[in-house]
Design an enzyme around this catalytic site. Structure first.
Site, PDB file in Angstrom:
ATOM      1  N   CYS A   1     -28.000  -8.963 -22.105  1.00  0.00           N
ATOM      2  CA  CYS A   1     -27.258  -7.834 -22.694  1.00  0.00           C
ATOM      3  C   CYS A   1     -26.845  -8.169 -24.131  1.00  0.00           C
ATOM      4  O   CYS A   1     -26.263  -9.220 -24.379  1.00  0.00           O
ATOM      5  CB  CYS A   1     -26.021  -7.504 -21.862  1.00  0.00           C
ATOM      6  SG  CYS A   1     -24.984  -6.243 -22.647  1.00  0.00           S
TER       7      CYS A   1
ATOM      8  N   HIS B   1     -42.805  -1.258 -42.600  1.00  0.00           N
ATOM      9  CA  HIS B   1     -41.619  -0.457 -42.272  1.00  0.00           C
ATOM     10  C   HIS B   1     -40.465  -1.362 -41.878  1.00  0.00           C
ATOM     11  O   HIS B   1     -40.659  -2.420 -41.282  1.00  0.00           O
ATOM     12  CB  HIS B   1     -41.925   0.526 -41.138  1.00  0.00           C
ATOM     13  CG  HIS B   1     -42.502  -0.127 -39.914  1.00  0.00           C
ATOM     14  ND1 HIS B   1     -43.828  -0.460 -39.814  1.00  0.00           N
ATOM     15  CD2 HIS B   1     -41.939  -0.539 -38.762  1.00  0.00           C
ATOM     16  CE1 HIS B   1     -44.052  -1.045 -38.647  1.00  0.00           C
ATOM     17  NE2 HIS B   1     -42.916  -1.107 -37.985  1.00  0.00           N
TER      18      HIS B   1
ATOM     19  N   GLU C   1     -22.507  -0.086 -21.281  1.00  0.00           N
ATOM     20  CA  GLU C   1     -22.101  -0.726 -22.539  1.00  0.00           C
ATOM     21  C   GLU C   1     -22.025   0.301 -23.672  1.00  0.00           C
ATOM     22  O   GLU C   1     -21.142   0.228 -24.523  1.00  0.00           O
ATOM     23  CB  GLU C   1     -23.077  -1.851 -22.919  1.00  0.00           C
ATOM     24  CG  GLU C   1     -22.998  -3.077 -22.012  1.00  0.00           C
ATOM     25  CD  GLU C   1     -21.715  -3.882 -22.216  1.00  0.00           C
ATOM     26  OE1 GLU C   1     -20.674  -3.297 -22.583  1.00  0.00           O
ATOM     27  OE2 GLU C   1     -21.752  -5.107 -21.974  1.00  0.00           O
TER      28      GLU C   1
ATOM     29  N   CYS D   1     -22.538  -8.220 -24.006  1.00  0.00           N
ATOM     30  CA  CYS D   1     -21.713  -9.169 -23.242  1.00  0.00           C
ATOM     31  C   CYS D   1     -22.481 -10.440 -22.876  1.00  0.00           C
ATOM     32  O   CYS D   1     -21.894 -11.370 -22.324  1.00  0.00           O
ATOM     33  CB  CYS D   1     -21.165  -8.513 -21.979  1.00  0.00           C
ATOM     34  SG  CYS D   1     -22.412  -8.217 -20.711  1.00  0.00           S
TER      35      CYS D   1
HETATM   36  P1  5GP Z   1     -43.115  -1.777 -34.897  1.00  0.00           P
HETATM   37  O1  5GP Z   1     -43.173  -2.276 -33.520  1.00  0.00           O
HETATM   38  O2  5GP Z   1     -44.476  -1.624 -35.548  1.00  0.00           O
HETATM   39  O3  5GP Z   1     -42.179  -2.580 -35.753  1.00  0.00           O
HETATM   40  O4  5GP Z   1     -42.458  -0.351 -34.819  1.00  0.00           O
HETATM   41  C1  5GP Z   1     -43.150   0.851 -35.056  1.00  0.00           C
HETATM   42  C2  5GP Z   1     -42.206   1.997 -34.776  1.00  0.00           C
HETATM   43  O5  5GP Z   1     -42.842   3.211 -35.158  1.00  0.00           O
HETATM   44  C3  5GP Z   1     -41.840   2.130 -33.317  1.00  0.00           C
HETATM   45  O6  5GP Z   1     -40.423   2.049 -33.180  1.00  0.00           O
HETATM   46  C4  5GP Z   1     -42.404   3.490 -32.910  1.00  0.00           C
HETATM   47  O7  5GP Z   1     -41.550   4.176 -32.008  1.00  0.00           O
HETATM   48  C5  5GP Z   1     -42.532   4.218 -34.219  1.00  0.00           C
HETATM   49  N1  5GP Z   1     -43.622   5.179 -34.290  1.00  0.00           N
HETATM   50  C6  5GP Z   1     -44.870   5.030 -33.784  1.00  0.00           C
HETATM   51  N2  5GP Z   1     -45.634   6.079 -34.106  1.00  0.00           N
HETATM   52  C7  5GP Z   1     -44.857   6.928 -34.827  1.00  0.00           C
HETATM   53  C8  5GP Z   1     -45.104   8.194 -35.445  1.00  0.00           C
HETATM   54  O8  5GP Z   1     -46.206   8.745 -35.424  1.00  0.00           O
HETATM   55  N3  5GP Z   1     -44.053   8.753 -36.091  1.00  0.00           N
HETATM   56  C9  5GP Z   1     -42.827   8.173 -36.168  1.00  0.00           C
HETATM   57  N4  5GP Z   1     -41.872   8.829 -36.831  1.00  0.00           N
HETATM   58  N5  5GP Z   1     -42.567   6.980 -35.588  1.00  0.00           N
HETATM   59  C10 5GP Z   1     -43.568   6.362 -34.937  1.00  0.00           C
HETATM   60 ZN    ZN Z   2     -23.200  -6.231 -21.198  1.00  0.00          ZN
END
Ligand code: 5GP
Ligand code: ZN
Length: 219
Positions: free
Chosen positions: A191, A135, A212, A194
Site C-alpha cells: 500500500c 511523456h 485509503e 500505510c
Molecule cells: P507509459 O507506461 O508508456 O509510461 O504510459 C503510457 C500512458 O499513456 C498510460 O498511462 C496509458 O493509459 C496512456 N495512454 C495510452 N494510449 C493513450 C491514448 O491513446 N490517449 C491517451 N490520452 N492516453 C493514452
Molecule cells: Zn494502506
C-alpha cells in the site's frame, strides 16, 4: 502501431476538445491520460522532434532539455494541485480549518495554511515506457481508479519502476537504468499509504485502495 498513439496529440493538439487536450504551446502538449490510474492523471508531452522518440533516460541526459521539462512539470504540478483542491477541498479537514478561520469574526492574525496539495501529486516517467512518444506522468498519489485493472498497473506507479522527474539526472550506476522490468512489476503489492503488504492479492489491494482514498481526501 498502438505504441504510437500519443503522436497524434503532438501533431494536431488543436483538434481535440478540452477534456482530452488540457493545453498546448509550441514546446509542450498536456493531455488527460485515457486510462487514468489515479483520480487525476495527466501526461506532459514535450514536442521537441529530436527528443520525442527517445527513451526518457536518454532524452534527459541533455541538461538543458531536462531543465525545460522539469520547469514545465512544476507548473503542471501546481495546476494539478489546484484541481485536487477543487475536487477534494470540501472533504479536507485542513481546508475546512482554513475556511473556518477566514469566516471567524474577528479573523485570527495567522490563517491556517490549508492543505499542501502539491505534495499529493507525483511527477515522473516509467523505467520502461509502453508508449513510444516521450511523456511525463503527473498523477495524484491515490492510485484509485477503475482503470487500475492489472497487477502491473499498480506496481508501475508504486515501485522504483516509477522514476520521479526530480531524480534526474540519474547516477551512472543507478539500478533503475537496468530495470529488470518483471522484477519491479512482479513485486508484492505494498500500500502506497500505510505500507501494508498484500502479497499478490489484487482484489484485496483494490478494496484497501478505496478505503485509503476515502481517508486520504479527508486529511
Ligand atoms: P507509459 O507506461 O508508456 O509510461 O504510459 C503510457 C500512458 O499513456 C498510460 O498511462 C496509458 O493509459 C496512456 N495512454 C495510452 N494510449 C493513450 C491514448 O491513446 N490517449 C491517451 N490520452 N492516453 C493514452
Ligand atoms: Zn494502506
Amino acid at each position: 502501431g498502438a505504441r504510437d498513439g500519443l503522436g497524434a496529440y503532438l501533431t494536431k493538439p488543436e483538434s481535440y476538445p478540452s477534456n482530452v487536450v488540457v493545453s498546448h504551446n509550441k514546446d509542450f502538449v498536456v493531455i488527460h491520460d485515457m486510462f487514468p490510474k489515479s483520480t487525476l492523471h495527466l501526461l506532459l508531452l514535450p514536442r521537441d522532434a529530436t527528443k520525442t522518440r527517445l527513451h526518457p533516460f536518454e532524452a534527459f541526459e541533455d541538461a538543458e532539455f531536462l531543465d525545460k521539462v522539469r520547469s514545465e512539470t512544476r507548473k503542471l504540478r501546481t495546476l494539478a494541485a489546484g484541481e485536487l483542491r477543487r475536487k477534494y477541498g470540501k472533504d479536507s479537514a485542513q481546508e475546512q480549518a482554513r475556511l473556518a478561520a477566514m469566516d471567524a469574526d474577528p479573523p485570527p492574525n495567522a490563517l491556517p495554511p490549508g492543505r499542501d496539495w502539491e505534495r499529493e501529486v507525483m511527477c515522473g516517467v516509467h523505467a520502461v515506457p509502453s508508449m513510444n512518444h516521450l511523456h511525463v506522468h503527473v498523477v495524484s498519489v491515490d492510485r484509485y481508479s477503475e482503470r487500475m485493472k492489472h497487477r502491473k498497473h499498480y506496481n508501475s506507479f508504486a515501485t522504483p519502476f516509477f522514476v520521479p522527474i526530480d531524480d534526474f539526472p540519474l547516477a551512472p550506476d543507478d539500478a533503475r537504468r537496468q530495470p529488470t522490468r518483471e522484477g519491479y512489476l512482479r513485486r508484492d503489492f505494498i500500500c502506497w499509504r500505510c505500507g501494508k503488504d498484500f502479497g499478490n492479492r489484487f482484489v484485496d489491494l483494490k478494496k484497501h485502495l478505496e478505503h485509503e482514498f476515502e481517508e486520504w481526501k479527508k486529511l
